[in-house]
Design a protein around this motif. Structure first.
Motif: not given
Lengths: 250, 250, 250
Positions: B1, C86, C84, C89-90, C81
């Motif tokens: 990221f 995310k 963003q 996903e993290y 994360a």
């Protein structure tokens, strides 16, 4: 190209003692492969040697000795043993484990002069190299020069190999250093004058500026201790004059 | 990221130079395995390379080169050689040992401008990447901006790859830093304005606050040097914005 | 000979968390061989875990877990994360890689209380041990005690295993420490009084004087974090009373 005149190992002057807070076996091998020629004494600091698994500790001691370096546990560990009435047990265990030297200090506890003498003599009888230490760890306790000098000479009389001037790991606000770690040169000179021989003293100099000061004042072959393992080549560079701080004086 | 826009290796901007005071072979392998992508130049600081056993030194140099990293001995070592009239011997020996770069500095000695030019050119002729350095190691010597800028440009004219702004290992009380290690931003800007190209400069930034300052001021791809090996991932975190200090600005 | 009463692993009090800025595989093995019994949590600081090659990272995580130590990525990485968008996903990637714990912090970003709760609960559902953190990384942001205490209790309610009090790597000018790294004991006491249980708190104590302070104030079995890997035996020496600073109190 370095400076001539640096004493080679084995030597009785120009000694370097490192303070090891817990290097692993590979790190120790790495250090020795690179820098064994520049290390004379290897201290497992304060009571850390009590915290190793015995197998790892024995292997580490063997390894260090195989490079011709003396190894010993930190003085605080002996002080704990004395306090608990376990001095003999401590010395015997140190012998068994393979330590070759012993530090005798009263940085935290109080030792009478006669007990201190007895401990040093006992360790000498057991064929340890004895490093005694003068100075208190507590910043509030004064460093009385006349007492220190008397003790220094007594320790040598009792068989100590060298007498260490305490500075701890930090090097600040203790014995001959002010709170910024600056050397009190007058105190240094008093100790030198008071000693039988200036080379009887090993100076704890954890900070680079202290190492520079002593090398510039007393030469390449001054005895220095409490050196961080990662600084060992840097210190030797200072000793042989291939670092800016001592280069000009060489 | 992480942040986009960080230059990948091989690169001519966003360079990172580490200062190695004596890593062993295993430690070096460890470092390279983890962080080789984030290191461009590996400096064996001051004269430490003189203190390795030749076999270990050669193995270390080979290892570092195999990861696509330039390696060179510290500038003080060259200064010792110059003082002893052994420059050619020094450069030839460095070539033999496998060093790929040379630092040309006068941090401790005085070099005339013409001798400095001659040394840089000679090293370039021998196909070394030349890193020249501006600034004195002695705190008492002033950092004269006009002289520094002139030298910087002259060094580039003579073939230097980058010009390093001196900060030593401490980063305090030297060149563009005050005694607390705070950056004098005006001096930084003068150097940037005076240079042919700001990217000609590599800034020695041993302290984290200095790294943060430069990354926030000049971006991820500023050239930074004198980084401690143990800080290399921390620095890269700053460059790519996954550490608090530079995260908000990204 | 060390002090009795030190809790053995696995334990829920007397925890030690180390801050790893990028140890290589051999260094990690070295550390674990010597000191695994003294480490409970291993943090790959800030976003450094993003900078490893995946193969090396997985091997490192496996190694650390095999010694019964929890491992997790630094909180800033989660903050990146979240920013963003995310987070899932993290967390999934962290699970895949083998991390056993997650740090939930808002040291740099702002999190609403409800989002913070949701993140903690989500991580708990994924069977991570959750370490939440209170305090801002920016020195200019105030540490509001009432808010901190409220958050601390809310985090525990949401399933956090321990709540960390932020001090960064430097330990200075942040949360409960002044610019010299001295502890504000009043703030410490307020946090202790405000918590459901003082043992819910893990104190970041990167500096030795902070470790000494907490051990002397709260005993051997206080939870301490942000310990440098090279200090781990030194810290354990303090905990068990074989170092000068805590010896007298034992």
């Amino acid at each position: 190209f370095p400076l001539q005149g640096r004493e080679a190992k084995p030597r009785d002057i120009g000694l370097t003692m490192i303070l090891d807070k817990g290097l692993g076996l590979n790190q120790t091998k790495d250090l020795l492969e690179i820098a064994a020629n520049y290390i004379d004494f290897h201290k497992l600091s304060f009571g850390t040697s009590a915290l190793y698994r015995p197998k790892v500790l024995e292997e580490k001691i063997e390894l260090i000795k195989s490079y011709g370096i003396d190894i010993y546990p930190g003085g605080t560990y002996l002080e704990v043993a004395v306090t608990q009435g376990k001095l003999d047990e401590y010395l015997n265990r140190a012998k068994e484990l393979g330590f070759t030297a012993i530090e005798v200090s009263d940085g935290t506890i109080e030792l009478t002069s006669s007990l201190r003498s007895a401990i040093i003599k006992k360790a000498v009888d057991l064929e340890f190299k004895v490093l005694s230490e003068i100075g208190k760890k507590d910043k509030k306790k004064q460093f009385k020069m006349s007492k220190m000098i008397k003790q220094l000479k007594q320790d040598i009389d009792d068989g100590a190999y060298k007498v260490i001037v305490e500075a701890r790991e930090s090097g600040k606000g203790i014995s001959i250093y002010n709170s910024e770690g600056e050397l009190d040169e007058f105190k240094m000179e008093q100790l030198l004058l008071g000693a039988y021989d200036g080379n009887d003293i090993m100076w704890e100099t954890p900070l680079k500026k202290q190492q520079v000061k002593f090398i510039n004042a007393l030469g390449s072959n001054v005895n220095l201790g409490n050196i961080a393992p990662s600084d060992i080549l840097a210190l030797e560079s200072l000793r042989v004059g291939v670092r800016g701080d001592t280069f000009k004086t060489s």
